[in-house]
Structures are given as structure tokens and as C-alpha cells.
Design a protein around this motif. Structure first.
Motif, short mmCIF file in Angstrom:
data_model
loop_
_atom_site.label_atom_id
_atom_site.label_comp_id
_atom_site.label_asym_id
_atom_site.label_seq_id
_atom_site.Cartn_x
_atom_site.Cartn_y
_atom_site.Cartn_z
N ALA A 128 0.84 -1.19 0.00
CA ALA A 128 0.00 0.00 0.00
C ALA A 128 0.88 1.25 0.00
O ALA A 128 1.95 1.26 0.60
CB ALA A 128 -0.90 0.01 1.23
N VAL A 130 1.16 5.08 1.13
CA VAL A 130 0.61 6.05 2.08
C VAL A 130 1.34 7.38 1.87
O VAL A 130 2.46 7.56 2.37
CB VAL A 130 0.77 5.58 3.54
CG1 VAL A 130 0.13 6.58 4.48
CG2 VAL A 130 0.18 4.20 3.73
N GLY A 134 -0.74 13.21 2.90
CA GLY A 134 -2.16 12.97 3.13
C GLY A 134 -2.63 13.56 4.45
O GLY A 134 -1.89 13.59 5.44
N ARG A 137 -2.58 11.10 7.40
CA ARG A 137 -1.20 10.81 7.79
C ARG A 137 -0.61 11.97 8.60
O ARG A 137 0.03 11.76 9.63
CB ARG A 137 -0.37 10.53 6.54
CG ARG A 137 1.13 10.50 6.75
CD ARG A 137 1.58 9.30 7.56
NE ARG A 137 3.02 9.33 7.75
CZ ARG A 137 3.90 8.74 6.93
NH1 ARG A 137 3.47 8.06 5.87
NH2 ARG A 137 5.19 8.81 7.15
N ASN A 179 -6.50 6.50 11.52
CA ASN A 179 -6.05 7.37 10.43
C ASN A 179 -5.14 6.65 9.45
O ASN A 179 -4.51 7.29 8.61
CB ASN A 179 -5.32 8.59 11.01
CG ASN A 179 -6.25 9.59 11.63
OD1 ASN A 179 -6.91 10.35 10.93
ND2 ASN A 179 -6.35 9.58 12.95
N ASP A 180 -5.08 5.34 9.56
CA ASP A 180 -4.25 4.53 8.66
C ASP A 180 -5.16 3.82 7.66
O ASP A 180 -5.89 2.89 8.00
CB ASP A 180 -3.46 3.51 9.49
CG ASP A 180 -2.37 2.83 8.67
OD1 ASP A 180 -2.53 2.71 7.43
OD2 ASP A 180 -1.36 2.40 9.27
N GLY A 181 -5.12 4.28 6.41
CA GLY A 181 -6.00 3.73 5.38
C GLY A 181 -5.73 2.27 5.06
O GLY A 181 -6.55 1.62 4.42
N ARG A 182 -4.61 1.73 5.51
CA ARG A 182 -4.29 0.33 5.25
C ARG A 182 -4.97 -0.61 6.23
O ARG A 182 -5.04 -1.82 6.00
CB ARG A 182 -2.78 0.12 5.34
CG ARG A 182 -1.96 0.98 4.39
CD ARG A 182 -0.48 0.93 4.77
NE ARG A 182 -0.28 1.41 6.14
CZ ARG A 182 0.86 1.30 6.80
NH1 ARG A 182 1.90 0.70 6.23
NH2 ARG A 182 0.97 1.76 8.03
#
Length: 238
Positions: A128, A130, A134, A137, A179-182
Motif C-alpha cells: 500500500a 501512504v 495525506g 497521515r 487514520n491509517d488507510g491500510r
């Protein structure tokens, strides 16, 4: 004439008492240096924790004159102007022996807050990406620097009065993962930090921010979780 420190150190577990030692004072002496001298020279049975000695692991944390601190980074001249130290294990945690606190409740709450990263991607998927720029992030960048030393936990008045409160470190960790899109467990984690003992119990007294040796602000992270919780409640997801 040599100068000396009067050092009162907690001896025993939950039941115990302070024992007094006299320790030579020296330039640039840290509180950990004092404890080490006591153990090596005066009382070999003294139990305490330390590892890196350079402010990287947090394992040497204890109560110094009533305030939770990393002892390896705390200079005696800053906390013992009157030549006296009172050393005890971290507050809000069970006492195992002498200066050693039981950190199991602290890490149990970390787990209860969903502090483990759970990836969305499978083994065959690409890594992924990041972007550092962002928005999510950026707002979690500072919070991720927490090393889990429990100084904020020992300094939290809410934890002292409400033992089931998850505490600033666990909630700060949950904020970084929210807050971690993964991450693939955000809805489950949000329910965990919004329930009993969760983020809504924070009184925003900023004790955790004031105590953090790394200058982090768990109160800000908890405020972010409160906003997420309210939004989820309005949307019917809680």
C-alpha cells in the motif's frame, strides 16, 4: 566536602514502605544513576527496570517526587534542589516489587482499544502507498511516536479514579490506526473506543500531554476519537 542526596525508595510490593539511602551527589547525575548506585553499592536486592539509558525504551519510568518520569533523562539537579528524592513505582498500576510496576493492565487496555494493526491487503497484494502529505497521515504523524512507556497512564487522574478507563496511551494508539488507510478493523476499533471506559471519559485535563517525555499530546488524539465517535453515532454506525 562531598555533597549527598537523601533518597527514599519504595521497598516491597503492594504492601511495603520507603527505605532511606544516602547517595553521593555528582555533576550531571541522573535519577537512574542514583538508583543504579543504590543497587550496586548499598542494596543489591533492589528491583528496578532499565534498558537503553538514552530515552528510547521508556522502561526506566517511575515516580520521582510524585511525578512520573523517565529516570534516565531526568537530572537530579532539576528535581532535587533540596537534596531529596522520593522514588516509587509508576502510579495507577499494581506494584510487583520495589520500583517495578506490573504493566499488564496497561497493555491489556492497549489491546482492548484495538491497538493492533489489521491489514486489509492479502499476502499477494502490492504494498500500500501512504502519501506523507495525506491529511490523515499528517494528523497522526506525531501520535505514532508513542513508545508505550506508561508515563501518561501513571499521570492520568481519570485512570486513578476510574480503573476501567482505557487510558491516554491506548486511545492515542487507536487514533493512529483510525487514520491509517491500510487498516481493516476501523469500525470494530471505533466501537471499542466509544464504549464503556472509552474516549468519552477523558476530562481533557491535559495531564497526559504535560507528562509525556516525548512532548506528545494524547488529549488531541482522544479529541479526534470523540469527533469520530459522534459522527458515527449520528450516522447510525454506533
Amino acid at each position: 566536602m562531598a555533597e549527598f542526596l537523601t533518597v527514599d525508595i519504595w521497598r516491597g510490593g503492594a504492601e511495603g514502605q520507603l527505605q532511606r539511602f544516602t547517595v553521593p551527589r555528582s555533576d550531571n547525575q541522573t535519577v537512574l544513576d542514583v538508583v543504579t548506585h543504590v543497587q550496586k553499592v548499598l542494596e543489591p536486592s533492589l528491583a528496578y527496570r532499565f534498558a537503553c539509558r538514552v530515552g528510547m525504551c521508556g522502561s526506566c519510568a517511575m515516580m520521582v517526587n510524585g511525578k512520573a518520569r523517565w529516570t534516565c533523562r531526568t537530572h537530579v539537579k532539576k528535581v532535587a534542589a533540596d537534596g531529596r528524592l522520593i522514588l516509587e513505582p509508576l502510579a495507577n498500576l499494581p506494584r510487583i516489587r520495589d520500583l517495578v510496576a506490573d504493566l499488564a493492565p496497561f497493555f491489556d487496555k492497549w489491546r482492548a482499544a484495538g491497538g493492533q494493526f489489521r491489514p486489509q491487503a492479502g499476502l499477494g497484494d502490492d504494498f500500500a502507498i501512504v502519501p506523507p502529505s495525506g491529511a490523515a497521515r499528517r494528523q497522526a504523524d506525531e501520535a505514532i511516536e508513542c513508545i508505550g512507556c506508561a508515563v501518561c497512564y501513571a499521570s492520568c487522574d481519570v485512570v486513578a479514579g476510574q480503573p476501567d478507563y482505557l487510558g491516554p496511551a491506548a486511545l492515542n494508539r487507536a487514533w493512529t490506526l483510525m487514520n491509517d488507510g491500510r487498516d481493516g478493523a476501523q469500525e470494530e476499533r471505533l466501537k471499542a473506543v466509544s464504549g464503556a471506559g472509552g474516549c468519552q471519559n477523558c476530562h481533557t485535563q491535559q495531564g497526559c500531554r504535560d507528562a509525556c517525555p516525548k512532548g506528545l499530546n494524547p488529549t488531541r488524539s482522544i479529541a479526534g476519537l470523540k469527533r469520530m465517535s459522534l459522527k458515527a453515532l449520528i450516522e447510525g454506525r454506533l
